[in-house]
Every structure is written in C-alpha cells, then in structure tokens.
Write a protein that holds these residues in place. Structure first.
Motif, PDB file in Angstrom:
ATOM      1  N   LYS A 150      -2.145  16.147  35.077  1.00  0.00           N
ATOM      2  CA  LYS A 150      -1.114  17.027  34.530  1.00  0.00           C
ATOM      3  C   LYS A 150      -0.701  16.584  33.133  1.00  0.00           C
ATOM      4  O   LYS A 150      -0.430  15.411  32.888  1.00  0.00           O
ATOM      5  CB  LYS A 150       0.103  17.030  35.442  1.00  0.00           C
ATOM      6  N   VAL A 151      -0.666  17.546  32.207  1.00  0.00           N
ATOM      7  CA  VAL A 151      -0.220  17.258  30.841  1.00  0.00           C
ATOM      8  C   VAL A 151       1.292  17.031  30.857  1.00  0.00           C
ATOM      9  O   VAL A 151       2.054  17.838  31.403  1.00  0.00           O
ATOM     10  CB  VAL A 151      -0.586  18.409  29.884  1.00  0.00           C
ATOM     11  N   LYS A 152       1.715  15.946  30.252  1.00  0.00           N
ATOM     12  CA  LYS A 152       3.144  15.613  30.191  1.00  0.00           C
ATOM     13  C   LYS A 152       3.733  15.871  28.809  1.00  0.00           C
ATOM     14  O   LYS A 152       4.889  16.241  28.675  1.00  0.00           O
ATOM     15  CB  LYS A 152       3.355  14.139  30.561  1.00  0.00           C
ATOM     16  N   LYS A 153       2.912  15.667  27.755  1.00  0.00           N
ATOM     17  CA  LYS A 153       3.418  15.838  26.403  1.00  0.00           C
ATOM     18  C   LYS A 153       2.250  16.010  25.435  1.00  0.00           C
ATOM     19  O   LYS A 153       1.199  15.387  25.612  1.00  0.00           O
ATOM     20  CB  LYS A 153       4.262  14.631  25.979  1.00  0.00           C
ATOM     21  N   VAL A 154       2.464  16.861  24.440  1.00  0.00           N
ATOM     22  CA  VAL A 154       1.499  17.016  23.349  1.00  0.00           C
ATOM     23  C   VAL A 154       2.160  16.482  22.090  1.00  0.00           C
ATOM     24  O   VAL A 154       3.211  16.983  21.665  1.00  0.00           O
ATOM     25  CB  VAL A 154       1.091  18.489  23.158  1.00  0.00           C
ATOM     26  N   ASN A 155       1.565  15.467  21.505  1.00  0.00           N
ATOM     27  CA  ASN A 155       2.150  14.811  20.331  1.00  0.00           C
ATOM     28  C   ASN A 155       1.531  15.346  19.045  1.00  0.00           C
ATOM     29  O   ASN A 155       0.360  15.733  19.005  1.00  0.00           O
ATOM     30  CB  ASN A 155       1.925  13.297  20.403  1.00  0.00           C
ATOM     31  N   GLU A 156       2.331  15.362  17.986  1.00  0.00           N
ATOM     32  CA  GLU A 156       1.835  15.756  16.673  1.00  0.00           C
ATOM     33  C   GLU A 156       2.226  14.701  15.657  1.00  0.00           C
ATOM     34  O   GLU A 156       3.228  14.009  15.782  1.00  0.00           O
ATOM     35  CB  GLU A 156       2.377  17.129  16.270  1.00  0.00           C
ATOM     36  N   THR A 157       1.408  14.584  14.621  1.00  0.00           N
ATOM     37  CA  THR A 157       1.667  13.697  13.496  1.00  0.00           C
ATOM     38  C   THR A 157       1.425  14.483  12.216  1.00  0.00           C
ATOM     39  O   THR A 157       0.361  15.087  12.051  1.00  0.00           O
ATOM     40  CB  THR A 157       0.739  12.468  13.538  1.00  0.00           C
ATOM     41  N   ASN A 158       2.447  14.498  11.354  1.00  0.00           N
ATOM     42  CA  ASN A 158       2.362  15.260  10.098  1.00  0.00           C
ATOM     43  C   ASN A 158       1.998  16.719  10.335  1.00  0.00           C
ATOM     44  O   ASN A 158       1.214  17.326   9.601  1.00  0.00           O
ATOM     45  CB  ASN A 158       1.349  14.615   9.153  1.00  0.00           C
ATOM     46  N   GLY A 159       2.565  17.269  11.419  1.00  0.00           N
ATOM     47  CA  GLY A 159       2.394  18.694  11.691  1.00  0.00           C
ATOM     48  C   GLY A 159       1.110  19.078  12.372  1.00  0.00           C
ATOM     49  O   GLY A 159       0.826  20.264  12.542  1.00  0.00           O
ATOM     50  N   SER A 160       0.300  18.089  12.803  1.00  0.00           N
ATOM     51  CA  SER A 160      -0.983  18.384  13.427  1.00  0.00           C
ATOM     52  C   SER A 160      -1.110  17.615  14.735  1.00  0.00           C
ATOM     53  O   SER A 160      -0.545  16.520  14.889  1.00  0.00           O
ATOM     54  CB  SER A 160      -2.129  18.006  12.484  1.00  0.00           C
ATOM     55  N   VAL A 161      -1.850  18.169  15.689  1.00  0.00           N
ATOM     56  CA  VAL A 161      -2.043  17.525  16.991  1.00  0.00           C
ATOM     57  C   VAL A 161      -2.624  16.123  16.794  1.00  0.00           C
ATOM     58  O   VAL A 161      -3.553  15.924  16.006  1.00  0.00           O
ATOM     59  CB  VAL A 161      -2.985  18.365  17.876  1.00  0.00           C
TER      60      VAL A 161
END
Length: 902
Positions: free
Chosen positions: A216-227
């Motif tokens: 199960k996906v818990k969180k989608v992280n981004e850095t500088n506006g990108s995945v």
C-alpha cells in the motif's frame, strides 16, 4: 426465476447472493490458469525509474506499454491487495468504439488493437467482436443515431442504421414493439477485464516489470516540484515518475502527497446482474444497449450479464472512510434497471439468477476520463476515472501515458481529458458527492446540445450575479462559474422569491437548456440580444474568463513571453495583442490576449477552461524571476459592445475616448462613475465595437448600475453567452478547445499574421511553423454558409458534421451557429485534401475556393458556400475600426494564406 411482477423479496430469495470475489478465481502468487502469471516479488526494490500505483487493467496497461518501450526493468507496479482485484474483477467488459470525441475514439481503437495482438500471441483477454445493437425508443434518440452514422465517416467507424424489424433479425430475443429503430456497430465487442489484466501483467513481467502485491502506498514525495520517491508499507522506493492508476481510490492516493494532487472522482454503486447458464444461448449474441431504458445486456460464457446506468445514481462510501471492494445489494435501487431489462429481453424473466454484483465505480464531475501530468507535481501522472469502461480505455490510455513518460509526448491529442482541466473546487468531496448522482446517467442519457449540469451549482458567481438574475438571466456553468446563457424577460417580471441556500421551495437559479436538435427554444431571445450588440448596445458578463497578471523587476517577463508567445509581445505600454502559445509542433497550448500594463507588467486574458491549464504551461517555461498571479476572482468583467458604446462610456469618465486618444486594441486605466482603477480594453472578443471593463470586485455593482441606468436611452440589452457566441461564429472566430487545440497551428487556422517569425527572438514552435510554411498546410480552416437549410423545420448543425467537397469527404465541422445577419446556418471547420490512396495532400486557397461544398446533418446534405476570410457584415452604423479588424486571414497577405490563421 426472474419475474415481471416486482416482488423484490421473492427475487432476493431466489438470488444466490454470492460475492463475485468468491465465484471467480482470485489471483494468487502461483501460476494462474493459462496466463502464466507468477507474482514472486514480496518486497519492493529501493529504487526504480517509474512506480505504477494500481494493479487493475489500467495500471497493468501502463506498465506493459512502459515495458514495450524499453523501461520494463525500471518499472515497479504496486497493488494494495491482489492484481485484478479492484474494480477490474466486476466490470462488464463492454467495448464500444463510439465515444463523445475523436480522441476517445482513437484511444478505444488502440485498446482493441492491443487485445487482438495479445490474443494472437495466445494470451487470453476474452476479446470477442460480437458487435453491438443500439436501440432507439424515441425520435430524438434516432436522430442521435443518424448523426452518429453521419459522423462515422470522419471517425472511421463502420455502422448501419436499422429498422425495428432489422433489429429483431440481429437479435431475435429482444422486444421491438416500442422502438423507432437502431444502430448496428459491428466493430464493437466485449473483453474480460480480469483475464486481460492478468495477461497484460504476465507480459509486462517478461519485459522485466516488478509486481508487488499487498503493498500500500503511504506517501508520494516530491523534491523541487518533481516526484522523488514513494513510501509504501513495505518500504521506500526512490523514483522519477509516479503513475496514479488507483481506480476509485485515485482521489485518496492523490491526497498522499504534499501538495495534494487533485483527482476529482467519487464512487457510486454500480450493479451487474449475472444469471446461471442459459441453454441454447448463442455465444455470438451482440451486446444490446437500450440507452433510453438505461440498460445493456450481453452474453457471458453462456450466461446473461446485464446492468445499466440509472438516471439518479447512489453515491458510495457515505463516511468517506470505507474502502470495500464490494457493496451490499440494494434491490430497491436496482429495480428501475431490472424492470427495463425484463421489458427489453422478456426471456430474461425465465432465467435463474446467480447473483447481483454491486461494486463501486468512480466517475469524474464532467463524465470524462482523467489522464495526463498533474498540475501540482511534475512527473506525477494520472490515468483514472474510466467510468466502468476501463477495458475500453486501458490499451490506448496506457500507451499514451507510457509515451508521455518515455518520449515526453504522445501521438494522441488528449487535451480535453487532461487532469489540468480541473480547479480545486472540482475536488471538493461534497461537490463531488452532489455531482456524481447526476453523472452516471449521462453515460446513456439523451444529451442535447449545450448540456448543463443541475448539481454542484451556485459555486462561483460574480458580484453582479443577483442583478443579472433579476434581469432574467438563464445560467450555464463553466469551470464552476455561473454565466448567463440568455435572458428571458418573463423571469425579470416574475418577482419570484429567491432562496440562496437552495434548500427551500423556490428555485435558486435558472439553468440553460436546449432539449432539441432543431431550432432551440432560446432562439428569439438570443436574436434580440445579438441585434442589440450589433446596432445599439449590449452588456455581457465576461467574469469567467481566465485573468493572469505577469510581471518582473526587470525585463525578464518580456523576454520570457517572447519565448512562449508566437506573436511579438514587445509592444508599447497600453497595447493589446492576440497571440498563441504554441508547442513544439506549432499547435496551440493557449490562445489569449495580452495587455501591456507597464514596461514589465502584462495582463493575460485566456479562455475560461484554460484557468489551470495555461498556468501549468507558463510555470513550465517561465523563469523564477517572473511572477505570476491568477487574478480571475479579483475582477468582475463587463463587456459593452455596439455602435453607441463610446458615447455611453464617455458619460461616465473624464478620459478622452476618441479613436485618436484611445484606439482599437489598446488599454487604459479609467475612472468610471465614482470608481477608479478600472482596467479597460478597447476590444470585445466578438469583433464588435466596444470595451471590456475589468472592475475590482468592490466597485462592480456601482459600475454595472451606472452603465445600466445610462444605457436605457441607448436601448441597452443584456446579452448572454449564446449571443456573443453567435457574433463570433458569424465573424469566423476560432474557439480554443473546439477549433484550436494542441495539434492545430496558426498557419492552418488563418492566423499567420499573428505569428512574428522576424521578431528577433526564437519562440516555442517556430521551427515547426517555418517548416509548415515552406511545405504548405494539409488542412485549412474555413467558414461554410448553408444555402438550402430551413431554420424552422430542419435539424441544426451542432458540431461534428462531415464536410464534403465535390461529393467527397474532406473534413469535419468544429463549431457551428446561426448567423443572424447572414440569416443562414454557419459552420466552421477544417478541410483536407485526400488523394486516391487516402493520403493527405497540400491544401491551397485555390483548392478551397474551386470546390462545391456540402455539410451532412444526420444523413441529409446541405449545399454550402465557403469563405476563407472574415466576412464584412452589413450594419446600420459602419465603423472603420470595426471593419479593419479581421479574425482570419489578412486579405493583403494572400501569399501567406497557403498556411493560415484565425
């Protein structure tokens, strides 16, 4: 046995009521049937290039196509349960190639190609080209079928109109006593979404795709506006791309990132009736669609599978926390469909019921699929909202999504389906719950031109909305904005009570309607509004238009816009230009007006539907030194148009409005009445004389009231959207989203004079446009006036009609409308030149004007006169400024008309 009697308790007792998850093989980690599927991965890798969330047929297709494009070893698919175990396992498997738009048709055709290819490899998809028999209970439904038959030449779909007797021949078991006819589509068919999902995933695995179940996906992280990474309950995966293919869970998955990614979906209960095996049931039985009865029925391995789309759907998950994959039966809610099924297929009454499956299916607020890159986070893509026909969409959408990731572009033009068409309000759960009751019914509903939703209304309103309503406005809605479509005097005089909450007995708003394919009920009202805009004064609410301010400390904004825009934006302060924002193909990503407020400050006016989309495009291409602010909701926009507007406005301002001091296509900051700071544009977007006033909201009622009071002596009338639309169609204006799209270039649509190749600055799409200029265009935007069409008795053109030149199909109408000055129907569209092999050839002015044209409306062809240039329309008050402006090709630049503009 099923019975017509309506004794639901008896029916329930005879139903085995087993959950479908118990009656089908559920995918396990061992070899499954003939698909050769092995799920061996128990933990995700620490890194991957792409993470696909969702193990249904859509996620499987995305992973499969990524693998085929060479990214198999860099792709991970994660599924919170078992692959194929979401809505895929209970889908009906219907594949109908006719869709509301050409892009959806092409995506569906691509899906069918994929299933045929898989079957040729010995992989089971359940694909069967059974054909579909679509029935018409009403004359209007039969009109839709005739329009579809007419349109089929444009979309390359084989179909045939049938009489009731012929319908009976195609399917002897149906009752045809109450139908007017039907439409036979031999290329339609069915597939098994569950088997297809397993087959696609097994193939994807062969190319190296890793499949992780119970993850199960818990969180989608981004850095500088990108995945940058995805956190799951089995570990973290560093990645570049994330694809949300989570079906009816997609909205919740969108909320697992910061910022949230809006995926406006809400689940409704959706029912499928399964019978026990029926002796002698022909496996080649076509799919039966009785859309006026909201139902369909198909053969399924010797059984009947039947369902439908009730007009008022039942939202699922009241508490918003339940995520069950199957829902309790509700025979009381299903009875409207069961009654229609028993009526259409009487033999169903003798069938033994196996089960009634109730599964959640997610719908978007506009009943369209949701695809493309999310506006909030780069390299976060969505492929969801397939509204029960995921198997129809999966192959094409999966391919398009994979192409975007691998190639940065796709061969499909999907702008109308992109997730960027939404605003934040569309993702509001209460809005979605309200709207989704209405949306599924559209799937089989009788949709008339200019369809309006009745739910989710009264959201965005300009400060003058109550006054417009008092004046008799009948409202449409666009991007949540209430916009007058026309004005009806009887409402202005009714003095009806008004309940702003919408909960009382009085009507909180009046909603536009057409309810015919012929002369509409609003025709006479719009005719009067049109006449006022042409000969006296009309006032129209433009507040819904997208309004964006762009500025910088230095000249960065000028340089940036020069790169983004194909026209020359380095114009004197106070000037206004029309310009396109082209992509690398030269197609339109945006069509807008730019007013230079000061040296380093511009105001951009764009179509209402571009509010999110154009900002995304600008964000991708503007440097950080350029500031951008969406000021759409800060200004009330009133347009006054007509020959007396200059005189009228002069009574309210001290500024000299003479053409010498305030010429056409310029901007000034005016004081009007007692208000100040009103951004005033000397243009109307309709080609008429007049002004658009961008009024700070706090002054809106004051300015509106002053204009209305003074306007009485000039014969001022309110004008709704339909009247301004008629003005634009007659003057040959192109509409973004109808005539202009991401594959249409300025050279094709008559706007080459708005492209400044010599402005000394490179701009996006310049090379493509130069190449097209050298080679010549292969389609050209034209205006067609129907010569022998009867306004009162003939069906009207509403868009999508085929165009014939010398008896040969050459193109399709995009925008249509009645020309009140021409007193003729006006059709705008593109004409192509095909050789005997069907290949497109260069289109020239000579080719256009040398042909004899016809437009096909529901099977009847009408002779048409073709125009290449914006016509000069006669008026009692001719004006040099008005007549100097051309929406399309500059007549003094004939050498450039080989390519075109608006």
């Amino acid at each position: 046995m099923l019975s017509r009697c309506g004794h639901w308790n008896a029916i329930k007792r005879k139903c085995t009521a087993r959950s479908i998850s118990h009656s089908r093989n559920v995918l396990s980690s061992s070899n499954d049937g003939g698909n050769g599927l092995q799920i061996e991965h128990t933990t995700p890798p620490s890194s991957a290039r792409v993470v696909v969330c969702g193990g249904g047929v859509m996620g499987a297709s995305v992973a499969y196509h990524l693998a085929k494009l060479g990214w198999g070893n860099e792709t991970v698919l994660v599924e919170q349960s078992r692959v194929g175990g979401g809505t895929t396992w209970h889908s009906s498997g219907l594949i109908g190639v006719f869709k509301p738009s050409l892009s959806q048709v092409k995506l569906t055709q691509s899906s069918i190609e994929m299933y045929r290819d898989l079957e040729s490899k010995g992989l089971n998809t359940g694909w069967k080209q059974s054909g579909s028999l679509n029935l018409a209970r009403t004359r209007d439904r039969m009109t839709i079928f005739r329009r579809m038959k007419s349109q089929s030449v444009s979309w390359d779909i084989d179909c045939e109109l049938l009489s009731p007797e012929q319908c009976k021949q195609y399917c002897p078991m149906i009752n045809v006593d109450d139908i007017y006819g039907g439409l036979w589509i031999p290329g339609d068919g069915v597939a098994d979404p569950y088997e297809t999902c397993l087959s696609i995933i097994s193939e994807a695995q062969k190319y190296g795709v890793k499949v992780i179940e119970n993850c199960k996906v818990k969180k989608v992280n981004e850095t500088n506006g990108s995945v940058s990474s995805v956190e799951t309950d089995l570990g973290k995966i560093d990645c570049e791309y994330f694809i949300n293919c989570a079906g009816f869970w997609a909205r919740g998955v969108g909320q697992l990132s910061e910022p949230f990614v809006k995926v406006p979906l809400h689940a409704v209960e959706h029912y499928y009736l399964h019978t026990k095996p029926i002796p002698g049931l022909d496996p080649s039985t076509p799919v039966i669609r009785d859309q006026d009865g909201y139902i369909y029925i198909r053969e399924n391995n010797g059984r009947f599978l039947a369902g439908g789309f009730e007009p008022v759907a039942k939202p699922a998950f009241e508490d918003a926390s339940s995520r069950e994959r199957n829902l309790p039966e509700d025979w009381d809610h299903f009875h409207i469909l069961l009654e229609q099924l028993l009526h259409r297929v009487p033999t169903l009454g003798g069938a033994v019921l196996d089960r009634l499956c109730n599964g959640p299916e997610a719908f978007s607020p506009d009943c369209k699929w949701i695809v493309g890159e999310a506006p909030e986070i780069r390299k976060y893509l969505v492929a969801a909202g397939m509204k029960t026909v995921g198997v129809s969409a999966a192959g094409g959408v999966g391919l398009a999504t994979a192409e975007i990731i691998v190639n940065g572009e796709t061969s499909f033009d999907m702008y109308e389906l992109e997730v960027s068409r939404f605003l934040g309000l569309h993702n509001n759960r209460k809005f979605l719950r309200d709207r989704v009751k209405e949306v599924p019914g559209m799937h089989y509903g009788l949709i008339y031109p200019f369809h309006e939703f009745h739910t989710g209304r009264n959201l965005r309103m300009s400060p003058v909305y109550p006054k417009l309503r008092e004046a008799g406005a009948v409202f449409g809605q666009v991007m949540g904005y209430e916009r007058p479509t026309w004005f009806e005097p009887k409402y202005a005089e009714s003095g009806e009570s008004y309940d702003w909450s919408g909960k009382g007995n009085s009507i909180p708003y009046r909603i536009g309607y057409t309810n015919t394919f012929g002369k509409p009920p609003w025709f006479d009202f719009v005719a009067e509004e049109y006449a006022a805009c042409r000969e006296t004064v009309g006032i129209s609410d433009y507040s819904s238009f997208t309004k964006i301010d762009l500025w910088s400390k230095g000249d960065e904004v000028v340089k940036a816009l020069q790169f983004v825009c194909s026209n020359d934006v380095d114009v004197p302060v106070g000037s206004i230009i029309h310009t396109g924002m082209q992509n690398k193909y030269g197609g339109y990503e945006n069509d807008c007006s730019l007013a230079r407020i000061s040296e380093n400050h511009y105001m951009m006016i764009a179509p209402t539907i571009q509010q999110t989309r154009c900002k995304v495009w600008l964000q991708k291409h503007l440097p950080s030194t350029v500031a951008m602010s969406d000021v759409t909701s800060m200004f009330t926009s009133l347009c006054i148009m007509g020959p007396f507007t200059r005189t009228l406005l002069s009574e309210h301002t001290d500024t000299d409005l003479s053409p010498k001091n305030f010429p056409f296509f310029t901007f000034k900051m005016l004081d009007i009445g007692l208000a100040n700071g009103i951004r005033t544009f000397n243009l109307t977007h309709t080609g008429e004389l007049g002004y658009v006033l961008y009024i700070p909201n706090e002054f809106a009622l004051h300015v509106y009231s002053r204009l209305l009071e003074t306007g009485e002596k000039y014969g001022m009338k309110h004008a709704g959207y339909y009247a301004t639309r008629a003005l634009r169609v007659e003057k040959f204006y192109a509409f973004w989203g109808q005539d202009l799209d991401t594959r249409t270039t300025p050279l094709e649509c008559g706007r080459v004079w708005r492209v400044k190749f010599d402005k000394g600055v490179d701009f996006i799409g310049r090379d493509a446009l130069l190449k097209q200029r050298d080679e010549g265009v292969k389609r050209m935007y034209v205006q067609l006036l129907l010569e022998d069409h009867d306004l009162e008795t003939d069906l009207w053109p509403w868009g999508g009609e085929p165009i014939y030149r010398n008896g040969k199909y050459v193109g399709m109408c995009t925008t249509t409308g009645y020309g009140f000055t021409f007193k003729k129907q006006v059709c705008l569209g593109f004409v192509e030149n095909y050789n005997q092999s069907g290949d497109k050839q260069r289109v020239t002015n000579e080719y256009i004007i040398s042909g004899d044209y016809e437009v096909d409306i529901a099977g009847i062809r009408y002779n048409a006169k073709v125009n290449l240039h914006s016509p000069n329309l006669p008026t009692k008050f001719p004006d040099v400024e008005r007549e100097a402006y051309q929406a399309t090709r500059d007549k003094n630049e004939e050498s450039l008309v080989v390519t075109a503009i608006r």
